[in-house]
Motif scaffolding. Structure first.
Motif, PDB file in Angstrom:
ATOM      1  N   ARG A 182      -6.607  -6.072   5.110  1.00 39.81           N
ATOM      2  CA  ARG A 182      -5.847  -5.065   3.999  1.00 39.81           C
ATOM      3  C   ARG A 182      -5.726  -5.946   2.764  1.00 39.81           C
ATOM      4  NH1 ARG A 182      -2.370  -0.601   6.909  1.00 39.81           N
ATOM      5  NH2 ARG A 182      -2.995  -0.757   9.114  1.00 39.81           N
ATOM      6  N   ILE A 219       3.125  -5.827  -1.953  1.00 39.94           N
ATOM      7  CA  ILE A 219       2.904  -4.252  -1.978  1.00 39.94           C
ATOM      8  C   ILE A 219       2.276  -3.957  -0.708  1.00 39.94           C
ATOM      9  CG2 ILE A 219       1.043  -2.820  -2.669  1.00 39.94           C
ATOM     10  CD1 ILE A 219       1.362  -4.097  -5.640  1.00 39.94           C
ATOM     11  N   LEU A 220       1.429  -4.991   0.103  1.00 42.43           N
ATOM     12  CA  LEU A 220       1.230  -4.831   1.262  1.00 42.43           C
ATOM     13  C   LEU A 220       2.389  -4.622   2.298  1.00 42.43           C
ATOM     14  CD1 LEU A 220      -1.318  -4.432   3.181  1.00 42.43           C
ATOM     15  CD2 LEU A 220      -1.414  -6.879   3.341  1.00 42.43           C
ATOM     16  N   GLU A 240       5.348  -3.638   1.769  1.00 45.69           N
ATOM     17  CA  GLU A 240       5.817  -2.206   1.576  1.00 45.69           C
ATOM     18  C   GLU A 240       5.212  -1.305   2.231  1.00 45.69           C
ATOM     19  OE1 GLU A 240       6.517  -2.201  -2.628  1.00 45.69           O
ATOM     20  OE2 GLU A 240       8.124  -3.427  -2.771  1.00 45.69           O
ATOM     21  N   LYS A 241       3.566  -1.400   2.128  1.00 45.10           N
ATOM     22  CA  LYS A 241       2.742  -0.188   2.549  1.00 45.10           C
ATOM     23  C   LYS A 241       2.743  -0.338   4.367  1.00 45.10           C
ATOM     24  CE  LYS A 241      -0.455   0.162  -0.967  1.00 45.10           C
ATOM     25  NZ  LYS A 241      -2.027   0.104  -1.580  1.00 45.10           N
ATOM     26  N   MET A 242       2.875  -1.493   4.604  1.00 42.48           N
ATOM     27  CA  MET A 242       3.041  -1.611   5.964  1.00 42.48           C
ATOM     28  C   MET A 242       4.482  -1.417   6.689  1.00 42.48           C
ATOM     29  SD  MET A 242       0.251  -4.622   6.730  1.00 42.48           S
ATOM     30  CE  MET A 242      -0.054  -4.364   8.390  1.00 42.48           C
TER      31      MET A 242
END
Length: 177
Positions: free
Chosen positions: A25, A170-171, A173-175
């Motif tokens: 990711r 950011i990753l 937060e997305k996860m």
């Protein structure tokens, strides 16, 4: 960055596959490497198809080698090719080594730690290391994790060696971390 994650039979699923997921990711070029075969059986008997085998790869092509732990970590011990690659990586500040759960113990048994700080599964000792009872320990180019519950934090610590802080944030937060 090119990452090789080496899977022995009996590897702990979350320690290997969560790391693959996070790194991919994060746009890392991840190769799943079977220690002895192109299909590996996990600790819970899940069959996982690998991209390559230790025999077929040239570790010089990688920037990072990661070793998931679990009951199968003992299977790493006789693998001289992996041992030599890890030794070379630990001696090169531009290369990284990750080991989680029981895998740091293998590094110690190979005599590769020279009083470096590591974490490991709580019931395991590591020869030649300064053990820290934390989820994740980063000592220069060596990143270690304590066990299954630390897998995501371990994965993000590995990713932070190849991506900027904002990408990692950011990753996460997305996860929903």
């Amino acid at each position: 960055m090119k990452v090789g994650i080496v899977f022995p039979d009996g590897f702990e699923e979350i320690e290997g596959l969560a790391v693959v997921d996070i790194l991919r990711r994060g746009q890392a070029d991840v190769t799943m490497i079977g220690l002895t075969d192109s299909t590996v059986s996990s600790a819970q008997k899940i069959q996982v198809i690998m991209d390559a085998t230790v025999e077929s790869v040239n570790f010089d092509d990688f920037d990072m080698i990661v070793m998931p732990g679990g009951a199968g970590a003992e299977n790493y011990l006789p693998c001289e090719k992996l041992k030599n690659a890890i030794a070379a990586f630990l001696g090169n500040n531009n290369k990284f080594v990750g080991a989680i759960c029981a895998a740091p113990n293998i590094l110690g048994r190979w005599g590769l730690l020279n009083h470096r700080s590591v974490t490991v599964y709580p019931t395991i000792e590591v020869a030649g290391a300064d053990i820290r009872r934390q989820k994740v320990v980063v000592d220069g180019n060596l990143i270690t994790g304590a066990g299954p519950g630390a897998s995501m934090e371990f994965g993000y610590a590995l990713l932070s060696k190849m991506a900027d802080e904002e990408t990692v944030k950011i990753l996460k937060e997305k996860m929903i971390v």
